[in-house]
Write a protein that holds these residues in place. Structure first.
Motif, PDB file in Angstrom:
ATOM      1  N   GLU A 109       3.728 -40.321   5.492  1.00 41.18           N
ATOM      2  CA  GLU A 109       4.555 -42.066   5.577  1.00 41.18           C
ATOM      3  C   GLU A 109       4.734 -41.581   4.543  1.00 41.18           C
ATOM      4  O   GLU A 109       5.424 -42.929   4.763  1.00 41.18           O
ATOM      5  CB  GLU A 109       3.094 -42.609   5.902  1.00 41.18           C
ATOM      6  N   ARG A 114      10.550 -40.689   4.408  1.00 36.24           N
ATOM      7  CA  ARG A 114      10.692 -41.389   5.024  1.00 36.24           C
ATOM      8  C   ARG A 114      11.034 -42.844   4.412  1.00 36.24           C
ATOM      9  O   ARG A 114      11.336 -43.620   5.472  1.00 36.24           O
ATOM     10  CB  ARG A 114       9.171 -41.133   4.696  1.00 36.24           C
ATOM     11  N   GLU A 157       5.816 -54.760   8.045  1.00 32.01           N
ATOM     12  CA  GLU A 157       6.022 -54.186   8.903  1.00 32.01           C
ATOM     13  C   GLU A 157       5.769 -52.210   9.210  1.00 32.01           C
ATOM     14  O   GLU A 157       5.443 -51.869  10.640  1.00 32.01           O
ATOM     15  CB  GLU A 157       7.338 -53.697   9.198  1.00 32.01           C
ATOM     16  N   GLY A 160       1.855 -52.341  10.522  1.00 33.63           N
ATOM     17  CA  GLY A 160       1.555 -53.179  11.824  1.00 33.63           C
ATOM     18  C   GLY A 160       1.037 -54.594  11.545  1.00 33.63           C
ATOM     19  O   GLY A 160       0.755 -54.601  12.918  1.00 33.63           O
ATOM     20  N   GLY A 209       0.183 -48.489  18.290  1.00 29.18           N
ATOM     21  CA  GLY A 209       2.155 -48.611  18.288  1.00 29.18           C
ATOM     22  C   GLY A 209       2.616 -47.751  17.005  1.00 29.18           C
ATOM     23  O   GLY A 209       2.235 -46.390  17.037  1.00 29.18           O
ATOM     24  N   ASP A 210       4.230 -47.905  16.672  1.00 26.62           N
ATOM     25  CA  ASP A 210       4.709 -47.049  16.362  1.00 26.62           C
ATOM     26  C   ASP A 210       4.555 -47.481  14.306  1.00 26.62           C
ATOM     27  O   ASP A 210       5.146 -46.737  13.682  1.00 26.62           O
ATOM     28  CB  ASP A 210       5.752 -46.815  16.131  1.00 26.62           C
ATOM     29  N   ASP A 211       3.644 -48.258  14.270  1.00 25.54           N
ATOM     30  CA  ASP A 211       3.464 -47.938  12.711  1.00 25.54           C
ATOM     31  C   ASP A 211       2.446 -46.986  12.592  1.00 25.54           C
ATOM     32  O   ASP A 211       1.808 -46.822  13.000  1.00 25.54           O
ATOM     33  CB  ASP A 211       2.883 -49.771  12.389  1.00 25.54           C
ATOM     34  N   GLY A 214      -0.667 -47.545  13.893  1.00 26.84           N
ATOM     35  CA  GLY A 214      -0.538 -46.084  15.558  1.00 26.84           C
ATOM     36  C   GLY A 214      -0.811 -45.017  15.035  1.00 26.84           C
ATOM     37  O   GLY A 214      -1.486 -44.165  15.996  1.00 26.84           O
ATOM     38  N   MET A 215      -0.436 -44.693  13.870  1.00 25.94           N
ATOM     39  CA  MET A 215       0.528 -43.605  13.795  1.00 25.94           C
ATOM     40  C   MET A 215      -0.997 -42.652  13.706  1.00 25.94           C
ATOM     41  O   MET A 215      -1.271 -41.649  13.948  1.00 25.94           O
ATOM     42  CB  MET A 215       1.725 -42.805  12.866  1.00 25.94           C
ATOM     43  N   ARG A 218      -2.782 -42.671  17.029  1.00 23.74           N
ATOM     44  CA  ARG A 218      -2.510 -41.263  17.170  1.00 23.74           C
ATOM     45  C   ARG A 218      -2.970 -39.593  17.164  1.00 23.74           C
ATOM     46  O   ARG A 218      -3.162 -38.614  17.557  1.00 23.74           O
ATOM     47  CB  ARG A 218      -1.253 -41.076  18.078  1.00 23.74           C
ATOM     48  N   GLN A 219      -2.083 -39.584  16.110  1.00 25.60           N
ATOM     49  CA  GLN A 219      -2.482 -38.358  15.310  1.00 25.60           C
ATOM     50  C   GLN A 219      -3.580 -37.317  15.068  1.00 25.60           C
ATOM     51  O   GLN A 219      -4.242 -36.195  14.077  1.00 25.60           O
ATOM     52  CB  GLN A 219      -0.919 -38.303  14.373  1.00 25.60           C
TER      53      GLN A 219
END
Length: 401
Positions: A109, A114, A157, A160, A209-211, A214-215, A218-219
């Protein structure tokens, strides 16, 4: 142990410069005994090579603090289990190999690639705040209208974090870092910040989410605990706006005092990168690295330090060491200051350095181009600074154009 009523030498400044006493300590001895901002006895290290070596040696100079360590204000009754929860995931409070495990999750990130994907959004945020300043007209508080909200919005942002919460967390974080406040008050602020971040972590667990939070869910959801996510998020939120915002404020003061260098930052894209590095070195807004604890008896510059002692590594003193760089008290944006320690060194080198550099590379020239006649609307001696904070900066900065 008594709370310090006056900032120690390593936290004192004359506007942008460390006080002469800090340089005198660096010249006279490699290590000095003193009392820290929270009233703890410690050893102060000021020379560039010594500070760099200690930063690179987490085996002998540990970031990990024992339960009840006094630098954690109000934490004297914390149990070992509670201490483990409170420090989990905080990269500045853990050592290898745990440190590498957490950092590896975050590295993707904060790569330059990035950050480049974030560039259009950062440009948009900067332009929006410049537009708002222009509409309102001068005089304006550059800190409240530009230096503070831009990095705050970017890190919100990225993580998140709801931007509408920014006022609360900005006030909380600034007070957390203010060592003139009573220890119990800062401890309560730390717990409140943790409670807030836990609510965001639990939201991310339910609906990632995509923040960044959230990453991570998810990962790495099965390998990272909620406490670790709180530690990660809390550190990034705190560091992600306090440091860069103070660099933008102090950097503007420094450039306004040097019109030729200001013009180069504004007009010459090739000068911008070296200028950012030199400003980072010259200003060194982080007063000292996170205090280290010696894990064994060590010797620095011929001075013995027993095991279990607090060691303060002064970043402003190291970055102004004449053994590191010629004319260290002169701001020269053309030299670039390679090797400065403003982002630390070694395994704890600031993870967010690429983001901070990008924000400054965008914000400084944009500000100076938008307002080519930018000037301070108050005498520099009238500016109020965060004089007792871990991160040095201006509380406000009145400008006109």
């Amino acid at each position: 142990m008594t709370q310090a009523t006056e900032a120690p030498h390593y936290m004192r400044r004359n506007v942008l410069d460390p006080v002469p006493a800090l340089g005198e300590l660096r010249s006279s001895t490699a290590v000095t005994k003193l009392v820290t901002a929270v009233g703890m006895p410690a050893y102060l290290v000021t020379r560039y090579e010594d500070v760099k070596a200690a930063l690179a040696d987490p085996q002998r100079f540990s970031n990990r603090k024992p339960p009840g360590w006094a630098a954690a204000p109000g934490a004297s009754n914390v149990t070992a289990e509670e201490h483990a929860r409170l420090t989990a995931g905080n990269l500045l409070g853990i050592d290898p190999p745990e440190h590498q495990r957490i950092r590896r999750m975050l590295t993707s990130e904060f790569t330059v690639r990035r950050m480049q994907r974030l560039e259009p959004r950062i440009i948009e945020i900067v332009d929006q705040h410049l537009d708002a300043m222009e509409r309102t007209g001068p005089p304006a508080d550059l800190v409240a209208g530009f230096a503070l909200p831009i990095p705050s919005l970017v890190i919100c942002e990225l993580l998140g974090v709801p931007y509408q919460d920014r006022t609360d967390f900005q006030q909380r974080s600034s007070r957390q870092l203010n060592f003139s406040l009573p220890a119990d008050e800062r401890w309560a602020l730390q717990l409140a910040a943790r409670e807030y971040m836990m609510s965001l972590v639990q939201r991310a667990r339910r609906n990632p989410g995509d923040d960044m939070l959230g990453m991570l869910v998810r990962q790495h959801g099965d390998e990272v605990t909620d406490d670790e996510l709180v530690g990660i998020g809390g550190l990034l939120l705190l560091a992600g706006h306090e440091t860069t915002s103070n660099m933008l404020g102090l950097g503007t003061i420094a450039l306004l005092q040097r019109p030729d260098q200001l013009a180069a930052v504004r007009d010459d894209p090739d000068a911008l990168g070296p200028a950012i590095e030199e400003l980072l070195r010259y200003l060194s807004v982080v007063q000292n690295a996170i205090p280290r604890i010696t894990t064994t008896a060590v010797e620095i510059g011929g001075v013995p330090i027993p095991a279990g002692q607090v060691v303060i590594l002064s970043l402003p003193a190291a970055n102004r060491d004449p053994q590191f760089i010629d004319a260290p008290d002169t701001l020269d944006i053309h030299r670039g200051a390679p090797g400065h320690l403003a982002f630390g060194h070694g395994v704890h080198h600031c993870l967010g350095a690429p983001l901070a550099r990008m924000e400054m590379r965008i914000a400084f020239p944009a500000l100076l181009r938008r307002f080519p006649h930018l000037a301070m609307a108050e005498d520099v001696d009238e500016v109020r600074f965060h004089a007792f904070n871990l991160v040095y900066g201006a509380q406000s900065l009145q400008v006109t154009w």
